[in-house]
Design a protein around this motif. Structure first.
Motif, PDB file in Angstrom:
ATOM      1  N   ALA A 151       0.866  -1.191   0.000  1.00 42.17           N
ATOM      2  CA  ALA A 151       0.000   0.000   0.000  1.00 42.17           C
ATOM      3  C   ALA A 151       0.894   1.230   0.000  1.00 42.17           C
ATOM      4  CB  ALA A 151      -0.896  -0.014   1.230  1.00 42.17           C
ATOM      5  N   PRO A 152       0.358   2.366  -0.374  1.00 41.91           N
ATOM      6  CA  PRO A 152       1.185   3.574  -0.320  1.00 41.91           C
ATOM      7  C   PRO A 152       1.786   3.729   1.083  1.00 41.91           C
ATOM      8  CG  PRO A 152      -0.857   4.042  -1.461  1.00 41.91           C
ATOM      9  CD  PRO A 152      -0.972   2.649  -0.901  1.00 41.91           C
ATOM     10  N   PRO A 153       3.093   3.885   1.149  1.00 39.34           N
ATOM     11  CA  PRO A 153       3.749   3.911   2.455  1.00 39.34           C
ATOM     12  C   PRO A 153       3.589   5.257   3.166  1.00 39.34           C
ATOM     13  CG  PRO A 153       5.367   4.255   0.749  1.00 39.34           C
ATOM     14  CD  PRO A 153       4.055   3.982   0.051  1.00 39.34           C
ATOM     15  N   SER A 154       3.674   5.181   4.478  1.00 40.21           N
ATOM     16  CA  SER A 154       3.745   6.429   5.230  1.00 40.21           C
ATOM     17  C   SER A 154       5.176   6.934   5.116  1.00 40.21           C
ATOM     18  CB  SER A 154       3.371   6.196   6.699  1.00 40.21           C
ATOM     19  OG  SER A 154       4.275   5.286   7.287  1.00 40.21           O
ATOM     20  N   VAL A 155       5.333   8.231   5.124  1.00 42.49           N
ATOM     21  CA  VAL A 155       6.662   8.828   5.010  1.00 42.49           C
ATOM     22  C   VAL A 155       6.856   9.844   6.125  1.00 42.49           C
ATOM     23  CG1 VAL A 155       6.911   8.483   2.525  1.00 42.49           C
ATOM     24  CG2 VAL A 155       5.841  10.562   3.363  1.00 42.49           C
ATOM     25  N   LEU A 156       8.096  10.031   6.518  1.00 39.44           N
ATOM     26  CA  LEU A 156       8.449  11.024   7.522  1.00 39.44           C
ATOM     27  C   LEU A 156       9.463  11.988   6.921  1.00 39.44           C
ATOM     28  CD1 LEU A 156       8.931   8.784  10.688  1.00 39.44           C
ATOM     29  CD2 LEU A 156       6.980  10.230  10.125  1.00 39.44           C
ATOM     30  N   LEU A 157       9.330  13.244   7.271  1.00 40.11           N
ATOM     31  CA  LEU A 157      10.267  14.257   6.800  1.00 40.11           C
ATOM     32  C   LEU A 157      11.550  14.173   7.612  1.00 40.11           C
ATOM     33  CD1 LEU A 157      10.819  16.780   5.034  1.00 40.11           C
ATOM     34  CD2 LEU A 157       9.848  18.141   6.891  1.00 40.11           C
TER      35      LEU A 157
ATOM     36  N   TYR B 174      11.867  13.052   2.315  1.00 39.13           N
ATOM     37  CA  TYR B 174      11.068  12.156   3.156  1.00 39.13           C
ATOM     38  C   TYR B 174      11.656  10.754   3.059  1.00 39.13           C
ATOM     39  CZ  TYR B 174       7.549  15.848   3.110  1.00 39.13           C
ATOM     40  OH  TYR B 174       6.894  17.041   3.253  1.00 39.13           O
ATOM     41  N   PHE B 175      11.423   9.928   4.080  1.00 39.48           N
ATOM     42  CA  PHE B 175      11.846   8.536   4.004  1.00 39.48           C
ATOM     43  C   PHE B 175      10.719   7.635   4.483  1.00 39.48           C
ATOM     44  CE2 PHE B 175      12.713   9.282   8.431  1.00 39.48           C
ATOM     45  CZ  PHE B 175      12.650   8.042   9.056  1.00 39.48           C
ATOM     46  N   VAL B 176      10.790   6.361   4.084  1.00 39.43           N
ATOM     47  CA  VAL B 176       9.788   5.367   4.462  1.00 39.43           C
ATOM     48  C   VAL B 176      10.308   4.653   5.709  1.00 39.43           C
ATOM     49  CG1 VAL B 176       8.523   3.312   3.717  1.00 39.43           C
ATOM     50  CG2 VAL B 176       9.105   5.085   2.051  1.00 39.43           C
ATOM     51  N   PRO B 177       9.721   4.912   6.870  1.00 41.44           N
ATOM     52  CA  PRO B 177      10.263   4.329   8.099  1.00 41.44           C
ATOM     53  C   PRO B 177      10.042   2.826   8.243  1.00 41.44           C
ATOM     54  CG  PRO B 177       8.257   5.538   8.582  1.00 41.44           C
ATOM     55  CD  PRO B 177       8.581   5.774   7.137  1.00 41.44           C
ATOM     56  N   ASP B 178       9.016   2.289   7.592  1.00 38.90           N
ATOM     57  CA  ASP B 178       8.695   0.875   7.775  1.00 38.90           C
ATOM     58  C   ASP B 178       9.339  -0.046   6.747  1.00 38.90           C
ATOM     59  OD1 ASP B 178       7.095   1.620   9.926  1.00 38.90           O
ATOM     60  OD2 ASP B 178       5.340   1.914   8.631  1.00 38.90           O
ATOM     61  N   ALA B 179      10.127   0.476   5.840  1.00 34.06           N
ATOM     62  CA  ALA B 179      10.774  -0.360   4.819  1.00 34.06           C
ATOM     63  C   ALA B 179      12.087  -0.903   5.367  1.00 34.06           C
ATOM     64  CB  ALA B 179      11.034   0.446   3.552  1.00 34.06           C
TER      65      ALA B 179
ATOM     66  N   VAL C  88      14.678  -1.379   3.636  1.00 33.86           N
ATOM     67  CA  VAL C  88      15.761  -0.712   2.909  1.00 33.86           C
ATOM     68  C   VAL C  88      15.473   0.782   2.902  1.00 33.86           C
ATOM     69  CG1 VAL C  88      16.252  -2.707   1.431  1.00 33.86           C
ATOM     70  CG2 VAL C  88      14.631  -0.972   0.665  1.00 33.86           C
ATOM     71  N   ASP C  89      16.472   1.575   2.579  1.00 40.72           N
ATOM     72  CA  ASP C  89      16.266   3.022   2.518  1.00 40.72           C
ATOM     73  C   ASP C  89      15.512   3.384   1.244  1.00 40.72           C
ATOM     74  OD1 ASP C  89      17.616   3.361   4.877  1.00 40.72           O
ATOM     75  OD2 ASP C  89      19.524   3.840   3.919  1.00 40.72           O
ATOM     76  N   ILE C  90      14.375   4.014   1.413  1.00 40.28           N
ATOM     77  CA  ILE C  90      13.582   4.540   0.299  1.00 40.28           C
ATOM     78  C   ILE C  90      13.236   5.976   0.656  1.00 40.28           C
ATOM     79  CG2 ILE C  90      11.477   4.360  -1.062  1.00 40.28           C
ATOM     80  CD1 ILE C  90      11.438   1.382  -0.493  1.00 40.28           C
ATOM     81  N   PHE C  91      13.615   6.886  -0.233  1.00 40.72           N
ATOM     82  CA  PHE C  91      13.387   8.309  -0.007  1.00 40.72           C
ATOM     83  C   PHE C  91      12.407   8.851  -1.033  1.00 40.72           C
ATOM     84  CE2 PHE C  91      17.780   7.462   1.340  1.00 40.72           C
ATOM     85  CZ  PHE C  91      17.707   7.875   2.659  1.00 40.72           C
TER      86      PHE C  91
ATOM     87  N   ASP D 298      22.428   9.361  10.291  1.00 46.63           N
ATOM     88  CA  ASP D 298      21.576   8.843  11.378  1.00 46.63           C
ATOM     89  C   ASP D 298      20.131   9.339  11.248  1.00 46.63           C
ATOM     90  OD1 ASP D 298      22.156  11.482  11.918  1.00 46.63           O
ATOM     91  OD2 ASP D 298      22.418  11.176  14.068  1.00 46.63           O
ATOM     92  N   PHE D 299      19.676   9.533  10.013  1.00 43.22           N
ATOM     93  CA  PHE D 299      18.348  10.131   9.787  1.00 43.22           C
ATOM     94  C   PHE D 299      17.230   9.312  10.423  1.00 43.22           C
ATOM     95  CE2 PHE D 299      18.831   7.238   6.223  1.00 43.22           C
ATOM     96  CZ  PHE D 299      17.562   6.698   6.088  1.00 43.22           C
ATOM     97  N   ARG D 300      17.386   8.016  10.604  1.00 43.52           N
ATOM     98  CA  ARG D 300      16.320   7.193  11.200  1.00 43.52           C
ATOM     99  C   ARG D 300      16.168   7.454  12.698  1.00 43.52           C
ATOM    100  NH1 ARG D 300      13.937   3.280   8.172  1.00 43.52           N
ATOM    101  NH2 ARG D 300      14.936   2.831   6.168  1.00 43.52           N
TER     102      ARG D 300
END
Length: 116
Positions: A47-53, A60-65, A67-70, A112-114
């Motif tokens: 489903a479309p992922p939630s993203v955080l700035l 933005y990045f996908v916190p639940d993936a 791998v790193d997806i921006f 350390d963006f996460r």
């Protein structure tokens, strides 16, 4: 008459050489290109992922993936083994992009963006 005959034979000889593609030197070239690349691991997001700035960026990045997806300016980016891949969709298809095409904002993402 003899001069004219020699000129005519010379002219015909030159024309034959030109038309047949005579090369005064032999030129051989062998070009072998073997591209054994490691494929980008497939990630399926149902489903479309939630993203955080990421603070202090416009990325933005996908916190639940796993791998790193921006996400940045309408495109999705995936860094992998020193290369960046870009897609119009979070599920791909992903295309490798040249280092000069990676947006500057992506290179300013803190390591350390996460945790920030």
């Amino acid at each position: 008459m003899k001069k004219r005959m020699v000129s005519m034979i010379s002219f015909i000889g030159i024309m034959l050489v030109i038309l047949l593609g005579y090369s005064p030197r032999g030129f051989a070239q062998v070009n072998v290109n073997i591209g054994i690349g490691v494929p980008l691991p497939r990630v399926v997001i149902s489903a479309p992922p939630s993203v955080l700035l990421i603070p202090n960026t416009y990325v933005y990045f996908v916190p639940d993936a796993e791998v790193d997806i921006f996400f940045y300016h309408g495109y999705w980016y995936r860094p992998y083994k020193g290369h960046y891949y870009r897609s119009g969709s979070y599920n791909g298809p992903w295309a490798s992009i040249a280092p000069g095409s990676v947006p500057r904002a992506m290179s300013h993402v803190p390591p350390d963006f996460r945790r920030v």
